[in-house]
Each structure stands twice: as structure tokens, then as C-alpha cells.
Design an enzyme around this catalytic site. Structure first.
Site, PDB file in Angstrom:
ATOM      1  N   PHE A 126       0.808  -1.216   0.000  1.00 30.45           N
ATOM      2  CA  PHE A 126       0.000   0.000   0.000  1.00 30.45           C
ATOM      3  C   PHE A 126       0.845   1.271   0.000  1.00 30.45           C
ATOM      4  O   PHE A 126       0.369   2.329  -0.425  1.00 30.45           O
ATOM      5  CB  PHE A 126      -0.967  -0.003   1.190  1.00 30.45           C
ATOM      6  CG  PHE A 126      -0.385   0.426   2.503  1.00 30.45           C
ATOM      7  CD1 PHE A 126      -0.502   1.736   2.942  1.00 30.45           C
ATOM      8  CD2 PHE A 126       0.266  -0.486   3.328  1.00 30.45           C
ATOM      9  CE1 PHE A 126       0.016   2.140   4.168  1.00 30.45           C
ATOM     10  CE2 PHE A 126       0.781  -0.099   4.555  1.00 30.45           C
ATOM     11  CZ  PHE A 126       0.664   1.221   4.970  1.00 30.45           C
ATOM     12  N   LYS A 127       2.098   1.178   0.416  1.00 33.86           N
ATOM     13  CA  LYS A 127       2.948   2.373   0.447  1.00 33.86           C
ATOM     14  C   LYS A 127       3.150   2.973  -0.943  1.00 33.86           C
ATOM     15  O   LYS A 127       3.417   4.173  -1.080  1.00 33.86           O
ATOM     16  CB  LYS A 127       4.304   2.037   1.065  1.00 33.86           C
ATOM     17  CG  LYS A 127       4.252   1.337   2.423  1.00 33.86           C
ATOM     18  CD  LYS A 127       3.668   2.201   3.503  1.00 33.86           C
ATOM     19  CE  LYS A 127       3.558   1.477   4.832  1.00 33.86           C
ATOM     20  NZ  LYS A 127       4.817   1.229   5.487  1.00 33.86           N
TER      21      LYS A 127
END
Length: 462
Positions: free
Chosen positions: A111-112
């Protein structure tokens, strides 16, 4: 839009200055001077809008007149054009009323990527505008490092230093970082925990002489631009379901779940924000008892969450105290010395009105991974499993669906997936490549002087 410090004494700064910074000058965290609101027609349009158009609607509220829409559109489209599969953040129903929000379709499968792919383009554009250089310093418990490298590798005007706790990230996560051949990427394996790595980074940012001389910039979630970018998928998930949602968020450094609070303060109706933690359960303890007291971090099967001092909790405390920066500055200074903070009843009640938290054991994590594979034929990573384990304890109520943030691709944790399911997940090509390339990193002790010297000899000169 101007940005103020949680601790109250740093002067307000512009969006651009916030973007190219770390801690504020009084060692606090940047926050918007006031939360921008969204109109009813904005929410109505989100239901049919692309992810990029929703991101533009949110980002322009925070960037103000610093960036034109054409520039923002170009950076957003370039950032999310690298995502594969069914979109940036597809929503998948796994049983009635229970959904996974897949946030792992970016270049490093975590998700980063959603924030950092955009952040890199915004930063480079601003550095070019200023004819300046920057030294990015980031501590990672796993995924932030590889996502930062994928976003900033080979980019002009930037030197990137990534610290990971030696032996406390998965082999895949380590190789994603350490096999980068780019000259502007410097990997450091720190002999210590993530909390210790994060403390070193904060100390260097707080050393204003060093920070200014080396043009230090943060891309951890202490950079508020990360929070802005991550708030977008709360809007898109809610728009897809057309009703308030209870979000279950695997939580370590508190940035991802605070992005949910940011969305709600912009006007998004959210039915609940539930922090799912592992044995490092400081969030569950503080919400239960009102005592914020870290203990030694315990290594678990969900290593990105092995954090005892979540940086972004300060932002939540700032809001929960009614933005009382004087109280917060004194509280954080006391916490730094005593390692314990007792919250007042009003502050704790304000936090509990917005958040809840539940801890999950490694055994429960494995059971959830195993059961998810058996029932639905889906591999999930251990962090998502922590979230799903918590979600399945909740009563699924009509009109209030539960959405679990699926934070990483299962193939990033093949040993744990095989232990849970008996099967090794297929290895995507982007991960397979890291197994055949040479690693390149430096081992450093937990010593701020050694780290300072290492960076100073390799940083981007101002």
C-alpha cells in the site's frame, strides 16, 4: 492552505515547504491549519469517477494555489499509470458485507506505493522549481523502504537513505530494497528494532543544523502529504458502497488509519475506524486504559506492525485534545523522558469515540491465513490476516459493511504463507527478479554519530 505544527511554536508553512520537510522546527508533525471540507456534489461525483480524479479532488484542497490542476493531473496520472490489475484500490467482496480493499497493485506490491509514487513526482517537480537537491531519509519496518526506492531510484536531485532493522524484515522485503543498482540509493541494515531506527531518523531531523546542511526530507508518514494521498482510498471505497463503512486497518505507525480520520474530518461519513494490531498492542492498551506506555517490541509474523511508538499517534492526540498544542508539546516532552503518558479522560474519550483497537496473536494470524485459503482459495499476507481476523469478530450489520485494508501482496511473505497454507504463493515477476540480483547494503550499529557520518559523506549538498 498553510500547515502548522502539532506542538504549536513552529511558524506555519506552505504546502511546498511541508512537502520538502520532515519534523517541524519544534519537533512536531505538520497538520493543516484547518481541515478542508468537501461539498455534497463532490461526494456524489466520486461514485462514477476514476481513482485519479478522486485523488485530484482531494489533493487540490490541500495544495491550494501552489500547483495548477494540469500539474497535479500529470503527476497523479503518471503515478497511478504504473499500477497493474484491476485498478489502484479495487474493492473485493469475500462474503456478504465483508470486503477487502486491495492496496497492493503498485510496483512493489504494498500500500505504500499509493502515496509514494505520487509523492516522488510532487517532490521532484518542486525541487526542479527551486533548482534544489534533497536527501531523503527513511526508516522502514518493511514495505516503506522498497516503495521509496521504487519511487525515487535514479531520480535527479535526490539521494535516498533507507534504514531497515537487520534481520526483522522478510527476505523478499529485504531483497526488494537491497538489490537496487541505482547510485542514489543507499541501504542501511541497522542493528536494532524499527523503533530504534525511527528514533535515529527523528533525532537527525531534530538536529536542525545537520538537517539543513544536508537538505533532509522525510517520506515516512510523518510527511503529511503521505496522509493526504492515503485518505483517497477511504473516499473511493465508501463511494463504491454508497454508505458509511467500518474500516479495519492493520496498524503499526498509525499513518494509514489516521488517513481515515483525515477523510472523516473532510466530511466523509465513516461508521468506525478499527486498528488491528499484533502482539505489539500499545494502541489497544492505550484506548483501553488511557496509559500510553511502550514496552520492548516483540518480533511477530507481521513485522511491519512490530512498532511500539507509532509516530502518527501524535496527530490523533493533537485532534483528540482539541488541537491543544501546548498540552501536546508538554505531554510529548514528558513522554520522551518518562516513557509513559497518562491521558486525561476527555482526550481518551475523544480517541475512543473515533477509534477502537484489537490485538491478534501469531496463532490467530496463521489460522486466518489458512482459513481464507481453504474457504476462498485466496492467499493473504500476514498483515492483512491480522485485519481480517479482527473483522471476522465483528457483527456484519446491514447498512454498515466492513472493509479490511489489504496492505501487501501475499508473495512478499512466502515462508509465512506456506507455513499457514502448505502452499507457496506464486511469485510475481517483479519479486522473482530480486532473487537473481546482487544485494548491496551497509550494516551499521545503533549509533547516531555513525549514521550521521555515513549520510554526510554521501548526501546531496545544499
Amino acid at each position: 492552505m498553510r500547515y502548522i505544527s502539532t506542538r504549536g511554536t513552529a511558524p506555519p508553512v506552505s504546502f511546498a515547504d511541508m512537502l520538502l520537510s520532515g519534523l517541524t522546527s519544534d519537533r512536531g508533525l505538520a497538520m493543516p491549519e484547518e481541515w478542508p471540507g468537501l461539498a455534497r456534489e463532490d461526494f456524489e461525483e466520486f461514485a462514477d469517477a476514476s481513482y485519479s480524479r478522486v485523488a485530484l479532488s482531494i489533493l487540490r484542497k490541500f495544495a491550494g494555489d501552489h500547483c495548477g490542476d494540469d500539474e497535479l493531473c500529470a503527476d497523479i496520472d503518471a503515478a497511478y499509470g504504473r499500477f497493474e490489475g484491476r485498478g489502484v484500490a479495487p474493492l473485493v467482496e469475500i462474503e456478504p458485507g465483508l470486503y477487502l480493499l486491495e492496496l497492493f497493485h503498485g510496483p512493489t506490491l504494498a500500500f505504500k506505493d499509493i502515496a509514494l509514487q505520487l509523492l516522488a513526482r510532487l517532490m521532484v517537480r518542486e525541487l526542479e522549481r527551486r533548482d534544489a537537491r534533497a536527501t531523503i531519509l527513511v526508516a522502514t519496518s518493511g514495505d516503506t523502504g522498497s516503495a521509496a526506492i521504487a519511487a525515487f531510484r535514479g531520480r535527479p536531485r535526490i539521494e535516498l537513505f533507507v534504514l531497515h532493522p537487520k534481520g526483522r524484515v522478510s527476505d523478499v522485503q529485504r531483497r526488494q530494497m537491497t538489490t537496487s543498482p541505482h547510485r542514489n540509493v543507499h541501504n542501511i541494515a541497522l542493528e536494532g528494532s524499527f523503533d530504534e531506527a525511527q528514533a535515529l531518523v527523528k533525532s537527525l531531523f531534530a538536529d536542525t543544523t545537520f538537517a539543513e546542511a544536508n537538505a533532509l526530507v522525510a517520506v515516512n508518514s510523518i510527511n503529511f502529504a503521505r496522509i493526504i494521498a492515503q485518505s483517497v482510498y477511504y473516499f473511493t471505497a465508501s463511494a463504491a458502497l454508497q454508505m458509511p463503512v467500518r474500516f479495519v486497518v492493520p496498524t503499526g505507525n498509525f499513518g494509514d488509519i489516521f488517513a481515515g480520520e483525515a477523510a472523516s474530518r473532510m466530511g466523509l461519513g465513516i461508521a468506525g475506524l478499527i486498528a488491528a494490531t499484533n502482539a505489539n498492542d500499545i494502541l489497544a492498551r492505550v484506548l483501553d486504559t488511557g496509559v500510553y506506555e511502550p514496552v520492548a517490541a516483540v518480533p511477530t509474523l507481521s513485522p511491519a506492525m512490530d512498532i511500539q511508538v507509532p509516530s502518527n499517534f501524535e496527530r490523533a492526540l493533537f485532534e483528540a485534545s482539541g488541537r491543544d498544542s501546548g498540552w501536546l508539546a508538554a505531554a510529548m516532552e514528558s513522554f520522551k523522558k518518562e516513557r509513559t503518558l497518562i491521558l486525561s479522560a476527555p482526550v481518551r474519550d475523544s480517541l475512543r469515540a473515533r477509534y477502537s483497537a484489537t490485538a491478534v496473536s501469531d496463532g490467530e494470524t496463521l489460522d486466518t491465513m489458512r482459513d481464507t485459503y481453504r474457504r476462498w482459495g485466496r492467499f493473504i499476507d500476514p498483515h492483512t490476516a491480522v485485519g481480517l481476523s479482527v473483522a471476522r469478530r465483528l457483527e456484519i450489520r446491514e447498512g454498515s459493511p466492513v472493509v479490511v485494508l489489504a496492505t501487501a501482496h501475499s508473495a512478499k511473505f512466502p515462508e509465512t504463507v506456506e507455513r499457514a497454507t502448505g502452499t507457496v504463493p506464486p511469485l510475481p515477476l517483479c519479486l522473482a527478479q530480486s532473487y537473481v540480483e546482487a544485494e548491496r547494503y551497509t550494516v551499521l550499529s545503533n549509533d547516531i554519530d555513525r549514521l550521521r557520518a555515513f549520510i554526510a559523506t554521501r548526501s546531496a549538498p545544499t
